[in-house]
Design an enzyme around this catalytic site. Structure first.
Site, PDB file in Angstrom:
ATOM      1  N   GLY A  54     -37.940 -12.490  -8.431  1.00 43.51           N
ATOM      2  CA  GLY A  54     -37.340 -11.669  -9.185  1.00 43.51           C
ATOM      3  C   GLY A  54     -36.919 -13.634 -10.699  1.00 43.51           C
ATOM      4  O   GLY A  54     -37.147 -14.267  -9.546  1.00 43.51           O
ATOM      5  N   GLY A 111     -31.209 -11.292  -6.962  1.00 43.16           N
ATOM      6  CA  GLY A 111     -30.734 -10.199  -7.999  1.00 43.16           C
ATOM      7  C   GLY A 111     -31.243  -9.171  -7.309  1.00 43.16           C
ATOM      8  O   GLY A 111     -31.903  -9.002  -6.418  1.00 43.16           O
ATOM      9  N   LYS A 123     -32.739  -1.967  -5.850  1.00 45.04           N
ATOM     10  CA  LYS A 123     -34.035  -3.426  -6.220  1.00 45.04           C
ATOM     11  C   LYS A 123     -35.431  -2.609  -6.255  1.00 45.04           C
ATOM     12  O   LYS A 123     -35.882  -1.582  -5.604  1.00 45.04           O
ATOM     13  CB  LYS A 123     -33.894  -4.338  -4.956  1.00 45.04           C
ATOM     14  CG  LYS A 123     -32.530  -4.672  -5.128  1.00 45.04           C
ATOM     15  CD  LYS A 123     -32.249  -5.785  -4.343  1.00 45.04           C
ATOM     16  CE  LYS A 123     -33.409  -6.803  -4.032  1.00 45.04           C
ATOM     17  NZ  LYS A 123     -33.560  -7.899  -4.956  1.00 45.04           N
ATOM     18  N   GLU A 132     -38.130  -7.760   0.740  1.00 48.55           N
ATOM     19  CA  GLU A 132     -36.936  -7.892   0.707  1.00 48.55           C
ATOM     20  C   GLU A 132     -35.946  -6.572   1.628  1.00 48.55           C
ATOM     21  O   GLU A 132     -34.918  -7.633   2.024  1.00 48.55           O
ATOM     22  CB  GLU A 132     -36.458  -7.458  -1.196  1.00 48.55           C
ATOM     23  CG  GLU A 132     -37.018  -8.788  -1.720  1.00 48.55           C
ATOM     24  CD  GLU A 132     -37.040  -8.050  -3.556  1.00 48.55           C
ATOM     25  OE1 GLU A 132     -36.821  -8.732  -4.522  1.00 48.55           O
ATOM     26  OE2 GLU A 132     -36.239  -6.702  -3.238  1.00 48.55           O
ATOM     27  N   LYS A 150     -26.846  -5.381 -14.830  1.00 51.54           N
ATOM     28  CA  LYS A 150     -26.892  -4.382 -13.879  1.00 51.54           C
ATOM     29  C   LYS A 150     -26.444  -3.770 -13.664  1.00 51.54           C
ATOM     30  O   LYS A 150     -26.365  -2.676 -13.064  1.00 51.54           O
ATOM     31  CB  LYS A 150     -27.992  -5.423 -13.047  1.00 51.54           C
ATOM     32  CG  LYS A 150     -28.759  -6.244 -13.795  1.00 51.54           C
ATOM     33  CD  LYS A 150     -30.125  -5.800 -13.906  1.00 51.54           C
ATOM     34  CE  LYS A 150     -31.169  -6.255 -14.570  1.00 51.54           C
ATOM     35  NZ  LYS A 150     -30.870  -7.456 -15.625  1.00 51.54           N
TER      36      LYS A 150
END
Length: 258
Positions: A54, A111, A123, A132, A150
């Site tokens: 990302g 992230g 995510k 991930e 976020k």
């Protein structure tokens, strides 16, 4: 009735003078870069690293490559979470391996699309949630880097997608089942598309994006319900996985450890 106006100048009407420089307003990408560089301070030589995917993780990987080139980091091995990250790391000269060779990682940096007050994450809006979760689930430390936009009050609080990776077979059936799990939260399930075709993950699967109007309650219970559905591969809630949260905002960088 006539309106009364004050002659006292406000902050927005005061003229700018040479002793008052304009305020520095950072872009979202600049905030991401600040958080990413702070995260790389946790990296030391001889580490096995999980490399996230990302726009925020990209800055961290660029920084790691820069430090390797400068000789400030040595003997780093990266485990990429996507083909995109794999290609980026190779272009920077970062040595790569996989979980079969290195089943325990020292550190992962990535992230997040959402972070709730308990450091639970959403995510996968970039499409790499399965790899991930596999990689970040077996690291000793997981450093999450975000800009302050976020931060949410609860998972799904942004009104944006909570992704679920599913097999393509009878995807409409699976999507309806997912939506029905969270009827009380006003859930809407949508197939992610790219152009006119379904978006396909690195693993050859589809993604169903779930949108919530209300809090879905206990996250572990919600996650278990999702995973019990045949056809579901993995969901995008990363519960109790982050060990360090780095948030970049207009007022600076904050670091929170769990």
């Amino acid at each position: 009735m006539a309106m009364a106006y004050s002659n006292k100048p406000t902050a927005t009407t005061q003229p700018m003078t040479s002793s008052q420089p304009p305020p520095l307003i950072l872009t979202q990408d600049e905030l991401k870069k600040i958080a990413a560089y702070k995260a790389v301070e946790f990296v030391s030589s001889n580490m096995i690293l999980g490399l996230g995917t990302g726009s925020t993780a990209k800055h961290a990987i660029d920084r790691i490559g820069q430090l390797l080139k400068q000789g400030k980091l040595t003997n780093i091995i990266g485990i990429p979470t996507s083909t995109q990250t794999h290609e980026q790391a190779l272009s920077l000269g970062i040595p790569l391996s996989d979980l079969d060779t290195h089943p325990v990682l020292d550190l992962a940096i990535d992230g997040a699309d959402e972070v709730d007050p308990d450091m639970n994450l959403v995510k996968g809006r970039g499409g790499s949630l399965l790899r991930e979760k596999m990689i970040e689930g077996c690291c000793k430390k997981f450093v999450v880097i975000v800009d302050e936009s976020k931060l949410v009050d609860y998972v799904g609080g942004s009104g944006l997608a909570m992704p679920v990776e599913i097999v393509p077979f009878c995807w409409q059936f699976t999507a309806k089942k997912l939506q029905s799990l969270f009827d009380e939260s006003g859930c809407v399930a949508k197939l992610r598309v790219k152009g006119e075709k379904p978006y396909v993950t690195d693993n050859g699967n589809y993604i169903i994006d779930l949108y919530f109007k209300k809090d879905i309650g206990d996250l572990k219970d919600a996650g278990d319900k999702i995973l019990r559905l045949a056809g579901v591969v993995e969901h995008g809630m990363f519960i109790d996985m982050a060990t360090t949260l780095i948030v970049a905002g207009e007022m600076g960088v904050t670091v929170r450890n769990k």
